[in-house]
Each structure stands twice: as structure tokens, then as C-alpha cells.
Design a protein around this motif. Sequence first.
Motif: not given
Length: 371
Positions: A23-25, A10-11, A28-30, A46-48
Motif C-alpha cells: 500500500e502506497a500513499t 522513483a523506480n 510512484i514513478s517508474t 491518494g497519489a499517482t
Amino acid sequence: FPFGLNISVANSGSVALQAGILEATRSISTQGTVSIATGAQLTVTGATFLQTAGTTTLNGGTLFSDRVIDLQGGVFTGIGTVDASVRNSALVSPGNPFGLMIITKEYTQTITGILSEKIAGPIAGVGYGQLRVHGGITLAGSILLEALYQVQPTDRITVIDHLNSQQVAGHFSGYPAGTTLMSGDYAYKVDYQGGTGNDVVLTATAPGLSIYDVVRPQVASGTTVYEFTVTLDRATDQPVTVDYQTQDITATAGVDYFESYGTLTFEPGSTSKTIAVHVLGNANPQPSKQFRVVVLKPRNGTVAQTAGFGMIVGALQPSAGFTDAGKDFWFTMPFSWGNVGEIDSTVDPEDFKFTLFITAASPSLGAQGTV
């Protein structure tokens, strides 16, 4: 080499990828700032990737996701590649401020979404930022346009280059195909089937010129000035010129009025001018007569209405009917226009319906009809 990120992020601060692959699995919320430089890539698998506020800037880099990039707030801008589908409920501004933003899959703009463009010239990527979409396009929401140069009529701005065979679904709110989008003093016709047949293209249009009729009674002596008003449908930041000249209809130049011709110039910001034509008086009763002033050869404009008609309303009113077969006959018309053959052809015929009775020596030859 790739760097793995196996936790949700959470940025609310600042994330800057200068090189390599992150690479993020996890999601990520910004709501802060994210920037991705040339040669760098942010991969979300595999994530948003969710943006609720703040700014994400592509500085030549790539944002990849196997899910939809969800823009719910803030600004998404820059030059580079989004290797994913994008749902825009925020503000997307391709370019920095110019250049290309490429979306490899679908682009959906919702009712709250905004596509923002700064235009400094008519060449994509050089004069303005362009969105290039390989997948389907669904549009709603708004488009914001800011012209940073003197737009020329017929300049074409392909705001979205659609790189497949599908048609664009929907349209910007309030701007279906063929409508006019205003940006300051400039107007653009909106087309969702432009370019190769399915691009979103804005074509600059010139302001429209119109001239209006004048109807006045003829004086017994001297002259009367007929002032024909010429208008632009909007102000512009460049001069608009148009030529004009008088033409006979049933009135004769030099006998009924003085010929007039020349060039009319609208300075920047001006929307109304007049053309003066001097009409001669006549002490003898005359039938009504007509001439016109035509406008032609516009520069930086187009002609929406090409002629204004001058009606010299005479005092002589011929009686209705006729005295012999094959001769002209007269009717009393609005404004006492006299001979039916002199009626301006631009007037709506619905305004001039009347019943005509024709009698002959034999009743069987009589006729009645509507003209």
C-alpha cells in the motif's frame, strides 16, 4: 498482510511483488520494471502511479489506484486487473501474450497511445490478448496487430470488450468505423459497435477479385484470343480459387466465340491471372456483338466485380434512323457498339446521352427528348 509505503518512489530498477499487498500513499514513478504476480496487489491511494519508461507486467496480480494510472512511456502488459482508470500515452499490450487484462474503470488512449495485439487464433484470452473495460472508452492513437496464424475470412477479434452500455468515443487514428486495417497480408474491417453493440471488433476480410473488359475488332478469318485479366486486390499467404464461365449476350457461343469455363487458382503471393477466350473471325461484315465472362464461387476470396465483358467490334455499321414505325433503329455509339439495346448495362448512362428526334405524319405528334 498489507505492507505500507509512505514515501514517494522513483523506480529505475526492478520491483517484483510476489504476494501480499503493498500500500502506497505517495506517488510512484517508474521507468524501470514492475511485476505483480497472482495474489499480489499494488495499491496507490491518494497519489499517482506514473510510468514514463520501462515495463509494468501484470502476472495475474492487481494494480489499484483511486487516481488515473498515467502511462506516458514504456510498455504496460500482462494478465490481471487494473482497478482504476487508465490513460494510455504509451503502449498497452493485453495478455502474456494471450489472456485478459481487465480495467474496472475508464480507458483513455491518447494520440500517442498504442494498443498492441498478437493473434494466434480467434478466441479471446486463448488466441489473443483482450482488454476488458468496465467504464467508458475514448480512443485515439494507434493499433498494432500481428497475426501469428493463418487468418480465415470472417474471423472476429474483439480487441476491447466493453462491459457497459456506453458507446466508444473517438477511434484509432486513421481508422474510423468501416475502414480496413492491414496487418501483413491480412485485412480487417474495424467496428466500434461490434459484439454486444459497443465492443471494438476487427473482422478479417478476404481479398477481393475483379475481372476486366476486353474490346477488340473482329478478324476476317481464324481466331483472336481475348485475354481477360483477373486480379486480387492484395496478396495472401493462402491459395485463392474462383470458377469462371462464358455467357452469351448478343454473341453466340460456337458461332462467334468458343465457350470457356474452368477454375482459376492464385498461388500464395500471386495477384494477377488471365482467362483466354477464343473469338471466331468472319469474312462477312458483322455488327458488333458482346459476351461476358463471369467469375463465381470464390474460395478464400470475395468477388468485387463479377463479370468482364468481351466486345467483338464488327465491321458492319448500320445507318442511323429507321424506315418504318415499330422497327429497331440504330445509332453510332462509342466503339461502334451498334444497336442501343446491346449496350452493356454496367456502363455509366451519363456517357451515352444524346438527343432523339421522332417525326410523325402530323407535326403535333412530333417529340424531342433526351434518352
